[in-house]
Design a protein around this motif. Structure first.
Motif, short mmCIF file in Angstrom:
data_model
loop_
_atom_site.label_atom_id
_atom_site.label_comp_id
_atom_site.label_asym_id
_atom_site.label_seq_id
_atom_site.Cartn_x
_atom_site.Cartn_y
_atom_site.Cartn_z
N LEU A 92 -20.89 -55.57 -49.30
CA LEU A 92 -19.85 -55.03 -50.17
C LEU A 92 -20.57 -54.21 -51.24
O LEU A 92 -21.17 -54.77 -52.14
N TYR A 94 -20.45 -50.92 -54.03
CA TYR A 94 -19.52 -50.12 -54.83
C TYR A 94 -20.30 -49.14 -55.71
O TYR A 94 -21.33 -49.48 -56.29
N SER A 107 -15.69 -47.22 -53.41
CA SER A 107 -16.26 -48.01 -52.32
C SER A 107 -17.34 -47.20 -51.61
O SER A 107 -17.19 -46.01 -51.38
N ILE A 110 -19.05 -50.86 -46.86
CA ILE A 110 -18.35 -52.15 -46.90
C ILE A 110 -18.06 -52.56 -45.46
O ILE A 110 -17.34 -51.86 -44.75
#
Length: 365
Positions: A92, A94, A107, A110
């Motif tokens: 994950l 960002y 994002s 992911i």
């Protein structure tokens, strides 16, 4: 005996929890850039008789010093065993703007997937396209750190280079296991229809050759992922220090993008780069240069751009890096494109020049 069993159970649970814990990582890269950008652009949509149906023009004249964040990020990744041969993998990641100019979190990569010793690795989510699997040629840092868009807010001077590899929503990418030690890495990708971005189902593939001797070569293809159309990309790099007394790594990338829309021309892009380590410093340092050339930019006939960047970096530590760079992009456009509607023609005329000098600090954790 019971105390021994209890201690063993607690130890086993601790090991299991440690294996499941994600790795937290990221980087903050802040730079001060002097930017001088000038552009004059005019777009006309006319019928066969030359009558203008729609017209648009814009003038850009920017001369400023900006504090920018370049590819700063925060991520979590990890894996956990499912069976003796299969692990669950996840990431994950960002994007964050350390300068505060943009307070929206974006994002990046992911995915959730599995890695099997026999069948390879599968990732499902938002993944970089297969074009990125062979892109080891780009040496630019900071403001010019990719093939495509730079950091200009104005659209006229933002996209002055060839189509680049991007992250693809609703995608699955498979990385095949290496076969009998061959120095080849194969990847294949599928992306589902994205109604929000107007994209059809897409697919791509990449093959990378690297036997650890200082020479690499790659080829990649994708359809309806980064653009509405096809992209073919080839790359090669060579570390001359492996073959002669010349501590320079050279790279070359050639790409052809064939857009689907009517009247478009094939966009042709070339990148050549060189990076050389410096040995007369207390810590590792290097200098680099990179040249980008794009013809028929965005599929427009006779819309071309050239970009040259020089720079260097100094590693105070492995995770603390100082950067300095300077670059210029010149775009010259006097192009046209026939419309999907018979008898209509779009013309685009523009001249753009972007000059940047920057210095920054990068911290990885």
């Amino acid at each position: 005996m019971k105390k021994l069993l209890l201690a063993t159970a607690i130890a086993a649970l601790s090991v299991s929890a440690a294996n499941a814990a994600p790795t937290v990582y990221g980087k903050a890269f802040v730079a001060m850039n002097y930017v001088n950008a000038e552009a004059d652009a005019e777009y006309n949509y006319s019928d066969i008789n030359g009558n203008v149906v729609y017209s648009y023009s814009e003038n850009v004249d920017e001369n400023t010093v900006d504090i920018n964040s370049h590819a700063s990020r925060l991520g979590f990744k990890g894996s956990e065993a499912m069976t003796a041969n299969t692990d669950v993998i996840y990431q994950l990641e960002y994007g964050i703007d350390v300068s505060g100019n943009n307070r929206t979190i974006s994002s990046r990569d992911i995915f959730l997937g599995v890695n099997n010793k026999q069948f390879g690795e599968f990732r499902a989510g938002r993944n970089q396209s297969t074009l990125a699997r062979i892109d080891n040629v780009v040496v630019n840092q900071g403001y010019f750190d990719n093939l495509g868009n730079n950091d200009m807010e104005n659209d006229v001077v933002k996209g002055l280079n060839m189509a680049d590899s991007g992250r693809i929503n609703s995608s699955v990418i498979w990385t095949a296991p290496k076969y009998q030690g061959l120095p080849l890495q194969f990847s294949a990708m599928y992306s589902a229809e994205d109604q929000e971005e107007g994209k059809d189902d897409g697919f791509g593939a990449a093959l990378m050759f690297d036997q650890g001797t200082g020479f690499t070569a790659g080829v990649a293809y994708d359809k309806d992922q980064n653009i509405e159309g096809d992209i073919v990309r080839g790359t090669a790099t060579v570390d001359l220090a492996k073959y002669m007394a010349a501590p320079v790594t050279l790279g070359a990338l050639y790409q052809v993008a064939d857009y689907d829309f009517a009247g478009s021309k094939k966009e042709k892009g070339l990148v050549v780069s060189a990076e050389m380590p410096l040995t007369n410093f207390a810590r590792p340092a290097s200098i680099y240069t990179q040249y980008n050339k794009t013809d028929n930019l965005g599929g427009w006939d006779n819309v071309n751009s050239d970009q040259i960047v020089v720079g260097g970096k100094y590693m105070y530590k492995d995770n603390i890096i100082a950067h300095a760079y300077a670059g210029m992009n010149n775009a010259d456009a006097d192009g046209s494109m026939s419309s999907s509607e018979p008898g209509f023609l779009a013309t685009y005329r523009a001249d753009a020049e972007v000059f940047v000098i920057g210095t920054g600090l990068e911290y990885k954790f």
